[in-house]
Design an enzyme around this catalytic site. Sequence first.
Site: not given
Ligand SMILES: NC(=O)c1ccc[n+]([C@@H]2O[C@H](COP(=O)([O-])OP(=O)(O)OC[C@H]3O[C@@H](n4cnc5c(N)ncnc54)[C@H](OP(=O)(O)O)[C@@H]3O)[C@@H](O)[C@H]2O)c1
Length: 260
Positions: A140, A152
């Site tokens: 990120s 984070y």
């Molecule tokens: N959205 C943004 O603006 C943004 C920006 C920069 C970086 N990111 C990064 O992008 C990545 C994906 O995030 P997203 O935005 O797509 O959010 P998201 O839809 O909330 O996805 C997060 C994923 O992580 C999984 N997860 C969380 N805790 C877990 C655990 N204990 N064990 C196994 N899986 C787990 C969740 O699955 P379950 O709940 O089913 O376990 C979910 O599939 C992350 O690394 C985040 O830091 C996001």
Amino acid sequence: MIRAVSDPPPRALVTGASSGIGAALARELATRGHPLVLVARRGDALERLAAELPTPTDVVVADLATEEGLRTVEDLITDTADPVRLLVNNAATGAFARLTEQDAATLDATVHVNVLAPLRLSRAALRRMDGRGGIMMISSPVAVGTVGLTAYAASKAFLDALGRGLVAEAPAGVRITTVAPGYTRTEFHDRLGEDVSGIPDRWWLTPEDVARTALDAHARGEQRVEPGRPSTAQRAVQKARRLTRPVTARLRRRGTSGSA
Ligand SMILES: NC(=O)c1ccc[n+]([C@@H]2O[C@H](COP(=O)([O-])OP(=O)(O)OC[C@H]3O[C@@H](n4cnc5c(N)ncnc54)[C@H](OP(=O)(O)O)[C@@H]3O)[C@@H](O)[C@H]2O)c1
């Protein structure tokens, strides 16, 4: 090692594939022909996704915040007869709160899912990679540190360092790409408890944008990509255009007035 041009796309494992960027990465990888392993806690969401994908897909329900869950995925990567040659460290968790206001369980989960899991899974995957394959870190831009996201952000700084270290350590032919997407419309901000209502619409990416940009960059062997930010090449072109704009305007004026 010499590889046939027609090597089939390798089996890919995506952590956090039950929603958002992970689900979009899984869809895009399947479109590009990769057999898949999908990992997350929500098995129903993973099963629904697997059912719509065109390539063979296995679902692994695992909580990466637990040693048991982490070991399940680690064993799958190291022991399988059908090795994972593309690992996507995408799952992440956390909370939007100052460090002093966070409970120990949230901090433990942040470190387990965002730090320990990518570290152990990358080790497991690299041990099976002999001259081809790759690892993607979904980091990120906040890795530089930001109020309310200190824990984070620090976990993402770890991921950046892990990516840079592995670029130097990985065997030739193994690609390591760190992806730092801008604001992306997923469940993530709600999960973190972060108020993003003030973020202008034009700043938002879709998970599909991020997945395509990330996989294209990985295919080109790029070590870092920041979806949502112009690339260095694009910035250079924009700068050159800005610098040459007065000259171009002068030339145009001369051209239309007919003067030399
Ligand atoms: N959205 C943004 O603006 C943004 C920006 C920069 C970086 N990111 C990064 O992008 C990545 C994906 O995030 P997203 O935005 O797509 O959010 P998201 O839809 O909330 O996805 C997060 C994923 O992580 C999984 N997860 C969380 N805790 C877990 C655990 N204990 N064990 C196994 N899986 C787990 C969740 O699955 P379950 O709940 O089913 O376990 C979910 O599939 C992350 O690394 C985040 O830091 C996001």
